[in-house]
Design a protein around this motif. Sequence first.
Motif, short mmCIF file in Angstrom:
data_model
loop_
_atom_site.label_atom_id
_atom_site.label_comp_id
_atom_site.label_asym_id
_atom_site.label_seq_id
_atom_site.Cartn_x
_atom_site.Cartn_y
_atom_site.Cartn_z
N GLY A 153 10.90 -28.99 -27.30
CA GLY A 153 11.76 -29.71 -26.36
C GLY A 153 12.92 -28.85 -25.91
N SER A 180 9.47 -19.35 -24.86
CA SER A 180 10.11 -20.59 -24.39
C SER A 180 9.10 -21.48 -23.67
CB SER A 180 11.28 -20.24 -23.47
OG SER A 180 11.81 -21.41 -22.86
N GLN A 181 8.30 -20.87 -22.83
CA GLN A 181 7.30 -21.64 -22.09
C GLN A 181 6.19 -22.15 -23.01
OE1 GLN A 181 6.11 -18.86 -19.05
NE2 GLN A 181 7.89 -19.28 -17.77
N THR A 204 6.36 -22.95 -26.17
CA THR A 204 6.79 -23.92 -27.18
C THR A 204 7.50 -25.14 -26.61
OG1 THR A 204 8.88 -22.73 -27.49
CG2 THR A 204 7.04 -22.09 -28.91
N SER A 205 7.57 -25.23 -25.30
CA SER A 205 8.35 -26.31 -24.68
C SER A 205 7.83 -27.70 -25.03
CB SER A 205 8.38 -26.13 -23.16
OG SER A 205 7.07 -26.16 -22.63
N THR A 206 6.53 -27.83 -25.27
CA THR A 206 5.97 -29.16 -25.50
C THR A 206 6.37 -29.73 -26.86
OG1 THR A 206 3.93 -28.12 -26.30
CG2 THR A 206 3.99 -28.82 -23.99
N PHE A 207 6.58 -28.87 -27.87
CA PHE A 207 6.91 -29.43 -29.19
C PHE A 207 8.33 -29.10 -29.66
CE2 PHE A 207 4.75 -25.39 -29.93
CZ PHE A 207 5.53 -24.75 -30.87
N SER A 215 13.62 -25.24 -27.06
CA SER A 215 12.81 -24.13 -26.58
C SER A 215 13.42 -23.47 -25.35
CB SER A 215 11.39 -24.61 -26.24
OG SER A 215 11.42 -25.42 -25.07
#
Length: 345
Positions: free
Chosen positions: A228, A220-221, A223-226, A231
């Motif tokens: 959103g 989760s941490q 992939t949060s940037t892509f 994630s």
Amino acid sequence: MVQSSLSNPSARLHGLDLARYLALAGMVAVNFRLALGVEEGPSLLNQLVGLLEGRAAATFVVLAGVGFALAFAGRQHPTTAILKRATFLFILGLINLLIFEADILHFYAAYFLLGAVVLLLPPAWLPVIVIALPLGFIGLTLLFDYDTGWDWTSLAYTDLWTVPGFLRNLMFNGWHPVVPWFAFFACGMAIAKLQLRERRTQATLVVCGLALLAASVALSQLTSTFLGPLSGLKPVPPGPFFIMGGCGTAMAVIGLCLLAFESRLLSKSFSVLLPAGRQTLTLYIAHILLGMGTLEAIGLLGAGTIESALLATLTFMLIATIFSWLWSRRFKAGPLEALMRKLAG
């Protein structure tokens, strides 16, 4: 809420009843916090209840899948009984939906119908379903607007009682939509095929469950940037790492509860909770009608604190435990459980 049809009490997997009890307690805490209008905050109690959000309900659905498989996988021609139970739960859920928009029972009816289909498939399909549904949900969010129908300020679903709105809510963007929440049910069906009475299996469930939970947090941490919001680990929207973490939580809870009944001391200590764990359908409805009804009568709905929500949870679970124990002294099943068996077999 669905339990094994094993007739011999000594053969029953009591750890599953304990897990149902704990999942119910978690759901009550989350729902009471929601009903009292308690917003997320930095306090320790709020954070602890926040950890239960979605995970308690996910554990409940996984346990439903376990119970469903234990009850129906060995039967010849179980479709009629499944259809009757699905109809019962759907009607009961619709009635409950008039009072509580976060009802889960009408979703259970859909899980049952899909479960009847999955029973016809080879067991190897179960992990495929568990993996495919969260990925399918991501695909649906690319095709459809997840926010359609929602008024997020009031948490009201504006067109719920129209055919398109109801189906959209049921399948895609409701509180427990079939895509991807049926993954939890399929996970439970897969767990039911394991040798659950063996301590090695129980310990493996705990280790694998905790590993899945840890992996969901890490991914989760990362992939949060892509990804959103998809994630995230929250149930809204139910992204793939929420599903992963929910399955992991359920596996760990089930394994720990089964292990608890390998100990004579712990089994005696927890035995008083088991009747409530066998009457979760009755108690689920009771926590809405009686629990939330009482909170409304004393003026706490929408105006409570996290402390009052937890006090209400503890009070309800204490009363529910005592009631279920007394009821079990005379009757084999809870009130609604008995009614479902009478009407739906």
